[in-house]
Design an enzyme around this catalytic site. Structure first.
Site, PDB file in Angstrom:
ATOM      1  N   ASP A   2       0.848  -1.180   0.000  1.00 14.78           N
ATOM      2  CA  ASP A   2       0.000   0.000   0.000  1.00 14.78           C
ATOM      3  C   ASP A   2       0.897   1.248   0.000  1.00 14.78           C
ATOM      4  O   ASP A   2       2.063   1.162   0.404  1.00 14.78           O
ATOM      5  CB  ASP A   2      -0.843  -0.089   1.281  1.00 14.78           C
ATOM      6  CG  ASP A   2      -1.667   1.130   1.541  1.00 14.78           C
ATOM      7  OD1 ASP A   2      -2.313   1.620   0.594  1.00 14.78           O
ATOM      8  OD2 ASP A   2      -1.683   1.584   2.705  1.00 14.78           O
ATOM      9  N   ASP A   4      -0.118   5.042   1.030  1.00 13.53           N
ATOM     10  CA  ASP A   4      -0.284   5.970   2.153  1.00 13.53           C
ATOM     11  C   ASP A   4      -0.356   5.219   3.485  1.00 13.53           C
ATOM     12  O   ASP A   4      -1.196   4.343   3.673  1.00 13.53           O
ATOM     13  CB  ASP A   4      -1.537   6.822   1.948  1.00 13.53           C
ATOM     14  CG  ASP A   4      -1.486   7.618   0.641  1.00 13.53           C
ATOM     15  OD1 ASP A   4      -0.376   7.932   0.174  1.00 13.53           O
ATOM     16  OD2 ASP A   4      -2.564   7.911   0.085  1.00 13.53           O
TER      17      ASP A   4
HETATM   18 MG   LIG Z   1      -2.952   3.042   3.594  1.00  9.76          MG
END
Ligand SMILES: [Mg+2]
Ligand SMILES: [Zn+2]
Length: 185
Positions: A2, A4
């Site tokens: 992922d 962020d």
């Molecule tokens: Mg995230």
């Protein structure tokens, strides 16, 4: 991986290149994967596009800046995959009940097809339980990192989780070490 809260700091919508910041041990984590010959792939939901908060040009500039910062530290991503959709907000084509918004598996399936990945032998790392959901949707292992939203998810919400991460890691580097040890690399 992922983006962020996992590769980079979770700062809400990253609507300007000045808002992208690698987490402290991210470059080392990605470098480890590079050196082990394990493809390092980013998969991220960016519904801010559908919501009209920023354009695809801004998104591309932000990702390019992240790649540049990684490159400065000798770390390389093998693929970047982004879902720009939201099922209810914005206008078509971004308002869409797509197959790629995590926890749906579209981004992982595309990456697997492009890069020849064996998803059953792969590890998805993220700071939200939806990142674990998408891992399990494709038969991959799911690691929750305690960076970004992860610590709050773990401390306050784990009794409500519909599924269980295969591992909880302090950050991406810990997650990578777990993943490499698991495959004996
Ligand atoms: Mg995230
Ligand atoms: Zn999508």
């Amino acid at each position: 991986m992922d983006r962020d809260g996992c590769l980079t700091e979770e700062l809400g919508y990253v609507n300007h290149v000045s808002r992208i910041r690698l987490l402290p041990r991210t470059a080392e984590a990605v470098r480890r994967l590079n050196r082990a010959g394990v493809p390092a792939v980013m998969v991220t939901n960016q519904a801010g596009i559908a919501k009209g908060y920023f354009s695809e040009d801004v998104l591309n500039a932000v990702n390019a800046e992240m790649v540049r910062q990684l490159g400065d530290q000798d770390a390389r991503l093998d693929g970047l995959y982004v879902c720009t959709h939201h099922p209810e907000e914005g206008e078509p084509p971004y308002r869409a009940d797509c197959d790629c918004r995590k926890p749906r598996p579209g981004l992982l399936l595309r990456a697997a097809s492009d890069l020849g990945l064996d998803l059953g032998a792969s590890v998805m790392v993220g700071d939200k339980i939806s990142d674990i959901g998408v891992a399990h949707a494709v038969g991959a292992a799911g690691v929750l990192v305690l960076t970004g939203y992860g610590r709050g998810e773990w401390e306050h919400r784990r009794h409500q989780w519909p599924l269980k991460p295969d591992h909880i890691a302090e950050d991406l580097l810990d997650a990578v070490e777990w993943a490499l040890a698991r495959t004996g690399r």
